[in-house]
Design a protein around this motif. Structure first.
Motif, PDB file in Angstrom:
ATOM      1  N   PRO A   1     -36.990  25.951 -12.969  1.00  0.00           N
ATOM      2  CA  PRO A   1     -36.555  27.034 -12.078  1.00  0.00           C
ATOM      3  C   PRO A   1     -35.098  26.859 -11.637  1.00  0.00           C
ATOM      4  O   PRO A   1     -34.639  25.736 -11.404  1.00  0.00           O
ATOM      5  N   HIS A   2     -34.384  27.978 -11.564  1.00  0.00           N
ATOM      6  CA  HIS A   2     -32.995  28.041 -11.085  1.00  0.00           C
ATOM      7  C   HIS A   2     -32.017  27.264 -11.971  1.00  0.00           C
ATOM      8  O   HIS A   2     -30.895  26.979 -11.559  1.00  0.00           O
ATOM      9  N   LEU A   3     -32.410  26.948 -13.193  1.00  0.00           N
ATOM     10  CA  LEU A   3     -31.557  26.164 -14.086  1.00  0.00           C
ATOM     11  C   LEU A   3     -30.240  26.872 -14.380  1.00  0.00           C
ATOM     12  O   LEU A   3     -29.167  26.256 -14.344  1.00  0.00           O
ATOM     13  N   LEU A   4     -30.294  28.160 -14.679  1.00  0.00           N
ATOM     14  CA  LEU A   4     -29.092  28.885 -15.083  1.00  0.00           C
ATOM     15  C   LEU A   4     -28.054  28.926 -13.964  1.00  0.00           C
ATOM     16  O   LEU A   4     -26.864  28.730 -14.207  1.00  0.00           O
ATOM     17  N   LYS A   5     -28.500  29.170 -12.745  1.00  0.00           N
ATOM     18  CA  LYS A   5     -27.552  29.217 -11.629  1.00  0.00           C
ATOM     19  C   LYS A   5     -26.911  27.848 -11.387  1.00  0.00           C
ATOM     20  O   LYS A   5     -25.726  27.744 -11.062  1.00  0.00           O
ATOM     21  N   LYS A   6     -27.697  26.777 -11.554  1.00  0.00           N
ATOM     22  CA  LYS A   6     -27.157  25.426 -11.379  1.00  0.00           C
ATOM     23  C   LYS A   6     -26.101  25.121 -12.440  1.00  0.00           C
ATOM     24  O   LYS A   6     -25.052  24.550 -12.146  1.00  0.00           O
TER      25      LYS A   6
END
Length: 327
Positions: free
Chosen positions: A105-110
């Motif tokens: 989860p939230h990998l792309l934003k990180k």
């Protein structure tokens, strides 16, 4: 609102190969993709119900490009970028991923936040966790053309290694400056070649171990396959001639030592098919070497979008009816 990130995934009989793992991969894309994101799935002529599964699980923000035949991984990645461009989508970042990768989860934003910290960072790979538990932090490229995975998690970031195309976030600006992926490779060393060109342009490529993906790995051909041996042999010779230029004289003896080493390994396994394919890969690399000896936008890293568009779309007559392009 203009999408800031485009996900490009390439599929080929993915559901029959991966089953529930593929569905989890699609679900993880959906969790990561909000209104600031779109997904292009390029299907390499799957013969199972992969396309139906994709439509069922990625209903919004989805562009599905079904190809009339299998064009390989790097050309399909390029086709996804070109297709998005034709739809008027020009994101700041592209995330390239295999069909056997599950995102946290939230990998792309990180990962985007990492790229935004410096203009010099061109691409970032998350930590890749293989199904056998091995942690992959990118690769090191040897003089023989063989790559060695970085396994030891010593640092939170591993800078300027060869990052893997299985899960890779790239700045669009850097992607186009490098000339996208090499259409001719089909599979194998396409990501190594691309990263080499990025680094020649002065970009930093890194692995960030604070974020991770889960990778099934070798679902299509297995770990050892004659076709993989053929493509790896041919492509790494092309890659060195393309990118090393004046230093190729230094590399040639080591390249052939690497090929000899692989041949010895296959001889020990009594894998006759692989031995034949390695020899064929060597012969074909030399037979079709000429384009990599002269000036090319893919070599010099100055390919324009029209150049990339023309090359990526020159696949077959059948493609015209799918994406409505005349050439």
């Amino acid at each position: 609102m203009k999408p800031n990130i485009g996900i490009v995934m390439v599929t080929f009989n993915s559901y029959s190969k991966l089953g529930d793992f593929f569905i989890e991969a699609l679900s993880s894309i959906k969790e990561n993709c909000d209104e600031d994101c779109f997904v292009v799935v390029v299907d390499n002529n799957s013969r199972d119900n992969t396309r139906e599964v994709i439509r069922r699980h990625l209903d919004s923000n989805l562009l599905l490009l079904p190809l009339p035949h299998n064009v390989g991984l790097p050309k399909a990645y390029n086709m996804g970028v070109v297709y998005a461009k034709m739809k008027g989508l020009e994101p700041s970042f592209y995330f390239f991923m295999n069909d056997d990768v599950i995102l946290e989860p939230h990998l792309l934003k990180k990962l985007m936040r990492i790229l935004e910290t410096s203009d010099k960072i061109g691409a970032v790979q998350p930590l890749i966790v293989h199904r056998d538990g091995i942690l992959e932090m990118g690769f090191l490229l040897g003089y023989t053309g063989l790559v060695k995975a970085v396994r030891i998690q010593k640092y939170p970031r591993f800078i300027n290694c060869i990052v893997a195309g299985a899960a890779l976030l790239v700045k669009s600006k850097a992607l186009h400056e490098a000339g996208l992926f090499d259409n001719n490779y089909f599979w194998g060393y396409d990501d190594v070649d691309f990263v080499w060109r990025l680094q020649k342009l002065g970009y930093i490529t890194l692995v960030d171990t604070s974020v991770k993906v889960w990778h099934y790995g070798s679902a299509t051909l297995g770990k050892i396959h004659p076709l993989k041996d053929y493509l790896n042999t041919r492509n790494r010779i092309w890659m060195f001639f393309k990118n090393s230029r004046g230093r190729i004289v230094i590399y040639v003896p080591f390249l052939f030592l690497g090929i000899l080493f692989t041949l010895i390994l296959r001889l020990r396994l009594r894998n006759k098919s692989s031995i034949i394919k390695i020899v064929e890969g060597l012969m074909d690399s030399l037979r079709y070497l000429k384009p990599y000896l002269r000036h090319s936008p893919y070599i010099e890293g100055n390919a324009t979008m029209p150049t990339i568009l023309a090359d990526a779309l020159r696949v077959s007559k059948g493609i015209k009816s799918i994406i409505g392009v005349k050439y």
